[in-house]
Structure formats: structure tokens, C-alpha cells
Design a protein around this motif. Structure first.
Motif: not given
Lengths: 114, 111
Positions: A98-103, B31-36, B49-55, B91-93
Motif C-alpha cells: 500500500g505504498g509504505a514500502d521502499e522502491q 501520506v507516507y514521506l521518503f527521502w532518497y 521514511k516516515y510512515l507513522s508514529g514518531s515525527t 523527497c517523495a510522497v
């Protein structure tokens, strides 16, 4: 475990020629993606697949076709190359969460169209 | 529609100095947030990546990013950079299973 591999690494085409880029992954991932990377524009999604035998259009699909005949492979085709398709192409894969995983990304293919 | 903005296209910094790479996103849903990170002539690798929980989320090589919902930001920071941190950072969402990338920030670390 090779991860995501792409062939070829470099290619030069003349306008109007065709070619196929091959992406392979050995992580049993359901989702696969093709991106293009251009200076100042980040990565833009061309096409993607949510499973074997399925494909869907991304942001910039015009001029490209894809096929996912086997789960581990995702092919990107250019039927009639244009100079605007000069770019670096990246393939990626991810699992079904569902989008939470790494690409996971391949090393890229640098394509020049003259 | 979701989008990601990286305001700085290039950030030059001297070795051992602190750095912040800015990222703002727009989304009407969670959203889920990522840095690549992309090192020269390589593909992208997940940094954190940030999914939930601690900011506040951290990477293994000293970077951290803080999710700020009220400011819709996910800035990346490192207190002391090294020459080897020279790379492009994206950065990616996540929108369902798709990633929407910002345009990238090139971090150049000078000795």
C-alpha cells in the motif's frame, strides 16, 4: 541477490529507430515501474505494473509501451525514438504494501537520441 | 492532487558544517514521506521514511528528517556533513503505491 538490473547501460539511437529496455528483479516484487530522469525535473513515472500481465500509464506515457509477461521482468519499448526521449531511464520495484514500502531502483540506462 | 516541492536546487556547504534540505508537500490525505539519495552515476537508494508514529526519523549515516503536519514539511538535516554526502537528494510522497518525487537538491560538500 542482484536486486534490480537494467540492460543496456548506455545506448545511442537515431531519430525513428526503435529499442527495448529490459528490467529484471529477483526480489519477487509485485510492483514494477519505469521512470525517466531529466535535469531539473526529478523523476517522472512513465508506466507501471501492479502484477504479471498488467500495465498502466503514469505521468508521461506518450511514445512508450511496456510489457510484463513475467513477474520478474518489465520491458520498456520505444517504437520510434525522438530527441525528446533523450534521458536517463530508471526501473524500480516494490512489494505489495500500500505504498509504505521502499522502491528499489536499478542503476539506470542513459539513452541519447540523435 | 499531491505534489512535492524542493525549493533549493543546489546546496553548497563545507565539510563538518550542518545542512538542511527543505521539502514541502501538498496532500489532502495522509501520506507516507521518503527521502532518497542518488550518488553520481547510480540509481536512487532509500535514505529514510516516515510512515507513522514518531515525527523524527533517522538514517544509519546521521541524517534525520522531521515530519511537520501543520507546515506540511519533511526537511532533511545533518549536523555535520562529510565529503561522501555529496549527492542528489529527492523527497517523495507516496500516493497509494506510486511515488511522486520532488525535483531534487544537489548537495555539494567542499573540503
Amino acid at each position: 541477490n542482484a536486486g534490480v538490473t537494467q540492460t543496456p547501460k548506455f545506448r545511442v539511437l537515431k531519430t525513428g529507430q526503435s529499442m527495448t529496455l529490459l528490467c529484471a528483479q529477483d526480489m519477487n516484487h509485485e510492483y514494477m515501474y519505469w521512470y525517466r530522469q531529466d535535469p531539473g525535473m526529478g523523476l517522472r513515472l512513465i508506466h507501471y505494473s501492479v502484477g504479471e500481465g498488467t500495465t498502466a500509464k503514469g505521468e508521461v506515457p506518450d511514445g512508450y509501451n511496456v510489457s510484463r509477461l513475467k513477474k520478474q521482468n518489465f520491458l520498456l519499448g520505444l517504437e520510434s525514438a525522438a530527441p525528446s526521449q533523450t534521458s536517463v531511464y530508471f526501473c524500480a520495484s516494490s512489494s505489495v504494501s500500500g505504498g509504505a514500502d521502499e522502491q528499489f531502483f536499478g542503476p539506470g540506462t542513459r539513452l541519447t537520441v540523435l | 492532487a499531491q505534489s512535492v516541492t524542493q525549493l533549493d536546487s543546489q546546496v553548497p556547504v563545507f565539510e563538518e558544517a550542518p545542512v538542511e534540505l527543505r521539502c514541502n508537500y501538498s496532500s489532502s490525505v495522509s501520506v507516507y514521506l521518503f527521502w532518497y539519495v542518488q550518488y553520481p552515476n547510480q540509481g536512487l537508494q532509500l535514505l529514510l521514511k516516515y510512515l507513522s508514529g514518531s515525527t523524527l526519523v533517522e538514517s544509519i549515516n546521521g541524517f534525520e528528517a522531521e515530519f511537520n503536519k501543520s507546515q506540511t514539511s519533511f526537511h532533511l538535516r545533518k549536523p555535520s556533513v562529510h565529503i561522501s554526502d555529496t549527492a542528489e537528494y529527492f523527497c517523495a510522497v507516496s500516493v497509494r503505491w506510486r511515488l511522486i518525487f520532488g525535483t531534487g537538491t544537489r548537495l555539494q560538500v567542499f573540503p
